[in-house]
Write a protein that holds these residues in place. Sequence first.
Motif, PDB file in Angstrom:
ATOM      1  N   MET A 201       0.835  -1.190   0.000  1.00  0.00           N
ATOM      2  CA  MET A 201       0.000   0.000   0.000  1.00  0.00           C
ATOM      3  C   MET A 201       0.879   1.252   0.000  1.00  0.00           C
ATOM      4  O   MET A 201       1.809   1.366   0.777  1.00  0.00           O
ATOM      5  CB  MET A 201      -0.912  -0.002   1.237  1.00  0.00           C
ATOM      6  N   THR A 202       0.577   2.177  -0.898  1.00  0.00           N
ATOM      7  CA  THR A 202       1.338   3.414  -0.965  1.00  0.00           C
ATOM      8  C   THR A 202       0.894   4.372   0.138  1.00  0.00           C
ATOM      9  O   THR A 202      -0.165   4.190   0.763  1.00  0.00           O
ATOM     10  CB  THR A 202       1.150   4.099  -2.317  1.00  0.00           C
ATOM     11  N   LEU A 203       1.706   5.411   0.363  1.00  0.00           N
ATOM     12  CA  LEU A 203       1.358   6.419   1.360  1.00  0.00           C
ATOM     13  C   LEU A 203       0.045   7.090   0.998  1.00  0.00           C
ATOM     14  O   LEU A 203      -0.802   7.349   1.854  1.00  0.00           O
ATOM     15  CB  LEU A 203       2.490   7.441   1.473  1.00  0.00           C
ATOM     16  N   SER A 204      -0.147   7.353  -0.288  1.00  0.00           N
ATOM     17  CA  SER A 204      -1.390   7.975  -0.745  1.00  0.00           C
ATOM     18  C   SER A 204      -2.588   7.085  -0.436  1.00  0.00           C
ATOM     19  O   SER A 204      -3.631   7.562   0.019  1.00  0.00           O
ATOM     20  CB  SER A 204      -1.315   8.251  -2.250  1.00  0.00           C
ATOM     21  N   ASP A 205      -2.442   5.790  -0.654  1.00  0.00           N
ATOM     22  CA  ASP A 205      -3.532   4.858  -0.359  1.00  0.00           C
ATOM     23  C   ASP A 205      -3.834   4.841   1.139  1.00  0.00           C
ATOM     24  O   ASP A 205      -4.999   4.765   1.554  1.00  0.00           O
ATOM     25  CB  ASP A 205      -3.174   3.443  -0.817  1.00  0.00           C
ATOM     26  N   ALA A 206      -2.773   4.900   1.961  1.00  0.00           N
ATOM     27  CA  ALA A 206      -2.943   4.822   3.409  1.00  0.00           C
ATOM     28  C   ALA A 206      -3.638   6.056   3.973  1.00  0.00           C
ATOM     29  O   ALA A 206      -4.376   5.962   4.960  1.00  0.00           O
ATOM     30  CB  ALA A 206      -1.583   4.637   4.078  1.00  0.00           C
ATOM     31  N   LEU A 207      -3.414   7.213   3.363  1.00  0.00           N
ATOM     32  CA  LEU A 207      -3.951   8.457   3.905  1.00  0.00           C
ATOM     33  C   LEU A 207      -5.275   8.881   3.267  1.00  0.00           C
ATOM     34  O   LEU A 207      -5.999   9.686   3.846  1.00  0.00           O
ATOM     35  CB  LEU A 207      -2.921   9.581   3.739  1.00  0.00           C
ATOM     36  N   LYS A 208      -5.588   8.350   2.118  1.00  0.00           N
ATOM     37  CA  LYS A 208      -6.804   8.754   1.419  1.00  0.00           C
ATOM     38  C   LYS A 208      -8.035   8.432   2.254  1.00  0.00           C
ATOM     39  O   LYS A 208      -8.232   7.303   2.698  1.00  0.00           O
ATOM     40  CB  LYS A 208      -6.904   8.064   0.064  1.00  0.00           C
ATOM     41  N   GLY A 209      -8.839   9.459   2.508  1.00  0.00           N
ATOM     42  CA  GLY A 209     -10.061   9.284   3.268  1.00  0.00           C
ATOM     43  C   GLY A 209      -9.872   9.229   4.769  1.00  0.00           C
ATOM     44  O   GLY A 209     -10.861   9.154   5.513  1.00  0.00           O
ATOM     45  N   LEU A 210      -8.614   9.277   5.232  1.00  0.00           N
ATOM     46  CA  LEU A 210      -8.352   9.239   6.667  1.00  0.00           C
ATOM     47  C   LEU A 210      -8.824  10.536   7.315  1.00  0.00           C
ATOM     48  O   LEU A 210      -8.523  11.623   6.831  1.00  0.00           O
ATOM     49  CB  LEU A 210      -6.855   9.041   6.914  1.00  0.00           C
ATOM     50  N   ARG A 211      -9.551  10.409   8.397  1.00  0.00           N
ATOM     51  CA  ARG A 211     -10.078  11.585   9.104  1.00  0.00           C
ATOM     52  C   ARG A 211      -9.069  11.981  10.181  1.00  0.00           C
ATOM     53  O   ARG A 211      -8.915  11.289  11.179  1.00  0.00           O
ATOM     54  CB  ARG A 211     -11.439  11.274   9.709  1.00  0.00           C
ATOM     55  N   ILE A 212      -8.386  13.100   9.926  1.00  0.00           N
ATOM     56  CA  ILE A 212      -7.285  13.533  10.780  1.00  0.00           C
ATOM     57  C   ILE A 212      -7.659  14.805  11.518  1.00  0.00           C
ATOM     58  O   ILE A 212      -7.967  15.827  10.896  1.00  0.00           O
ATOM     59  CB  ILE A 212      -6.015  13.784   9.944  1.00  0.00           C
ATOM     60  N   GLY A 213      -7.635  14.749  12.852  1.00  0.00           N
ATOM     61  CA  GLY A 213      -7.719  15.982  13.622  1.00  0.00           C
ATOM     62  C   GLY A 213      -6.377  16.680  13.528  1.00  0.00           C
ATOM     63  O   GLY A 213      -5.354  16.101  13.885  1.00  0.00           O
ATOM     64  N   PHE A 214      -6.358  17.900  13.014  1.00  0.00           N
ATOM     65  CA  PHE A 214      -5.100  18.626  12.818  1.00  0.00           C
ATOM     66  C   PHE A 214      -5.087  19.798  13.776  1.00  0.00           C
ATOM     67  O   PHE A 214      -5.715  20.833  13.540  1.00  0.00           O
ATOM     68  CB  PHE A 214      -4.961  19.100  11.368  1.00  0.00           C
ATOM     69  N   ALA A 215      -4.376  19.610  14.907  1.00  0.00           N
ATOM     70  CA  ALA A 215      -4.397  20.590  15.990  1.00  0.00           C
ATOM     71  C   ALA A 215      -3.079  21.353  16.051  1.00  0.00           C
ATOM     72  O   ALA A 215      -2.004  20.748  16.020  1.00  0.00           O
ATOM     73  CB  ALA A 215      -4.659  19.884  17.316  1.00  0.00           C
ATOM     74  N   MET A 216      -3.167  22.667  16.162  1.00  0.00           N
ATOM     75  CA  MET A 216      -1.988  23.518  16.201  1.00  0.00           C
ATOM     76  C   MET A 216      -1.920  24.268  17.525  1.00  0.00           C
ATOM     77  O   MET A 216      -2.922  24.794  18.009  1.00  0.00           O
ATOM     78  CB  MET A 216      -2.012  24.515  15.038  1.00  0.00           C
ATOM     79  N   THR A 217      -0.712  24.304  18.120  1.00  0.00           N
ATOM     80  CA  THR A 217      -0.477  25.093  19.325  1.00  0.00           C
ATOM     81  C   THR A 217       0.582  26.152  19.012  1.00  0.00           C
ATOM     82  O   THR A 217       1.080  26.235  17.895  1.00  0.00           O
ATOM     83  CB  THR A 217      -0.071  24.200  20.503  1.00  0.00           C
ATOM     84  N   GLY A 218       0.968  26.951  20.037  1.00  0.00           N
ATOM     85  CA  GLY A 218       1.649  28.203  19.770  1.00  0.00           C
ATOM     86  C   GLY A 218       3.140  28.242  19.522  1.00  0.00           C
ATOM     87  O   GLY A 218       3.797  29.148  20.020  1.00  0.00           O
ATOM     88  N   SER A 219       3.672  27.309  18.763  1.00  0.00           N
ATOM     89  CA  SER A 219       5.060  27.449  18.300  1.00  0.00           C
ATOM     90  C   SER A 219       5.012  28.143  16.937  1.00  0.00           C
ATOM     91  O   SER A 219       5.088  27.513  15.886  1.00  0.00           O
ATOM     92  CB  SER A 219       5.741  26.080  18.182  1.00  0.00           C
TER      93      SER A 219
END
Length: 201
Positions: A1-19
């Motif tokens: 499985m390619t990286l694209s296949d592994a990430l496609k459709g994956l629901r990712i919480g993308f949280a940013m803090t103060g750096s």
Amino acid sequence: MTLSDALKGLRIGFAMTGSFCTFGSCFAQAEILTEYGADLIPIMSENASSVSTRFGTAEENLEKLRKITGKDVITTISAAEPIGPKGLTDIMVVAPCTSNTAAKLAASITDTPVTMAVKSHLRSGKPVVLAIASNDSLMGSAKNLGELFNRKNYYFVPMVQDDWINKPASLVAEFSMLPQAIEAAMKGIQLRPIIYHEHRK
């Protein structure tokens, strides 16, 4: 499985803090993840969403993350709380993750949108990936990172001593490895080595 296949459709919480000095790298990785077909849910801590610096105004940073993800940014504890109960995420990413946030996660303190998002997500035993950015990672914050290294469901983007001569205690994630770290975490694997002495070529 390619990286694209592994990430496609994956629901990712993308949280940013103060750096703030690493925001550019994190935005770039958010764009890459969406290009791979991942579905990002954007979250920002109070500081990340309200403080203006030479790396961008608060409004500019909020708008940039909103445009990348196509969603309004979660900026309150109450808005982050339903993430777990509603099963909105497959994996949670904190990028950048400051030493302050790492300390709170290690102590199970939930007083920001990001720490609430992580806590809510973890209720189902799903993986969390931390992209550390801190000048004191190898000093006062070392014990907190050590605690999280041994905590179930936590994974790390490999880190580098970004300036080991002038800032010997500083560690910063190799943000370019975030997609690979996410893929590995979904398999229950921690990428190694965790700490590099210099940036990978």
